[in-house]
Design a protein around this motif. Structure first.
Motif, PDB file in Angstrom:
ATOM      1  N   GLU A 146       1.943   6.135   7.414  1.00  0.00           N
ATOM      2  CA  GLU A 146       0.567   5.714   7.672  1.00  0.00           C
ATOM      3  C   GLU A 146       0.296   5.672   9.166  1.00  0.00           C
ATOM      4  OE1 GLU A 146      -2.639   5.715   7.092  1.00  0.00           O
ATOM      5  OE2 GLU A 146      -2.176   4.772   5.167  1.00  0.00           O
ATOM      6  N   ALA A 174      -4.484   3.287  12.467  1.00  0.00           N
ATOM      7  CA  ALA A 174      -5.837   3.091  11.935  1.00  0.00           C
ATOM      8  C   ALA A 174      -5.786   2.848  10.425  1.00  0.00           C
ATOM      9  CB  ALA A 174      -6.709   4.296  12.251  1.00  0.00           C
ATOM     10  N   GLY A 175      -4.905   3.542   9.724  1.00  0.00           N
ATOM     11  CA  GLY A 175      -4.754   3.340   8.279  1.00  0.00           C
ATOM     12  C   GLY A 175      -4.245   1.951   7.947  1.00  0.00           C
ATOM     13  N   HIS A 176      -3.293   1.450   8.755  1.00  0.00           N
ATOM     14  CA  HIS A 176      -2.802   0.081   8.561  1.00  0.00           C
ATOM     15  C   HIS A 176      -3.935  -0.914   8.769  1.00  0.00           C
ATOM     16  CE1 HIS A 176       1.386   1.121   8.156  1.00  0.00           C
ATOM     17  NE2 HIS A 176       1.449   1.661   9.362  1.00  0.00           N
ATOM     18  N   ALA A 177      -4.710  -0.727   9.840  1.00  0.00           N
ATOM     19  CA  ALA A 177      -5.819  -1.640  10.137  1.00  0.00           C
ATOM     20  C   ALA A 177      -6.852  -1.628   9.007  1.00  0.00           C
ATOM     21  CB  ALA A 177      -6.475  -1.261  11.461  1.00  0.00           C
ATOM     22  N   ASP A 178      -7.152  -0.453   8.473  1.00  0.00           N
ATOM     23  CA  ASP A 178      -8.100  -0.356   7.355  1.00  0.00           C
ATOM     24  C   ASP A 178      -7.580  -1.085   6.120  1.00  0.00           C
ATOM     25  OD1 ASP A 178      -9.879   1.148   8.859  1.00  0.00           O
ATOM     26  OD2 ASP A 178      -9.244   3.070   7.997  1.00  0.00           O
ATOM     27  N   ALA A 179      -6.292  -0.921   5.806  1.00  0.00           N
ATOM     28  CA  ALA A 179      -5.707  -1.584   4.631  1.00  0.00           C
ATOM     29  C   ALA A 179      -5.794  -3.101   4.773  1.00  0.00           C
ATOM     30  CB  ALA A 179      -4.257  -1.149   4.436  1.00  0.00           C
ATOM     31  N   ARG A 238      -7.923  -4.822   6.753  1.00  0.00           N
ATOM     32  CA  ARG A 238      -9.342  -5.229   6.710  1.00  0.00           C
ATOM     33  C   ARG A 238      -9.855  -5.263   5.271  1.00  0.00           C
ATOM     34  NH1 ARG A 238     -10.256  -1.337  10.416  1.00  0.00           N
ATOM     35  NH2 ARG A 238      -9.892  -2.085  12.494  1.00  0.00           N
ATOM     36  N   ASP A 239      -9.524  -4.250   4.479  1.00  0.00           N
ATOM     37  CA  ASP A 239      -9.959  -4.216   3.076  1.00  0.00           C
ATOM     38  C   ASP A 239      -9.386  -5.401   2.307  1.00  0.00           C
ATOM     39  OD1 ASP A 239     -11.348  -1.878   3.614  1.00  0.00           O
ATOM     40  OD2 ASP A 239      -9.846  -0.566   2.659  1.00  0.00           O
ATOM     41  N   SER A 253       0.850  -1.175   0.000  1.00  0.00           N
ATOM     42  CA  SER A 253       0.000   0.000   0.000  1.00  0.00           C
ATOM     43  C   SER A 253       0.892   1.234   0.000  1.00  0.00           C
ATOM     44  CB  SER A 253      -0.886  -0.012   1.251  1.00  0.00           C
ATOM     45  OG  SER A 253      -1.667   1.152   1.322  1.00  0.00           O
TER      46      SER A 253
END
Length: 75
Positions: A43, A46-51, A53-54, A35
């Protein structure tokens, strides 16, 4: 499930995520994604977790990999 997160200093704002051994299910061990932020900034957690999860949402739970569409189109 656990992922390693590695910053790539040769590409500012880029991270490589890899599934680590552990509990069963989800993406195959060793499978992952990269990413990159368009603003080249670091990042957030929260951005790592979102990436992650997606990414998990795209993975076929039976195979552990992202499957191609029947017509060959991946969109």
């Amino acid at each position: 499930m656990t992922f390693s997160v590695v910053y790539d200093p040769s590409q500012p704002g880029t991270y490589h995520y890899t599934r680590l051994p552990g509990e069963s299910g989800g993406p195959a061990v060793g499978y992952g994604l990269s990413s990159r932020r368009s603003d080249h900034q670091r990042e957030t957690i929260a951005g790592h977790a979102d990436a992650i999860r997606d990414f998990i949402a795209m993975v076929d739970p039976v195979t552990g990999y992202i499957e191609d569409d029947d017509d060959g189109d991946t969109e």
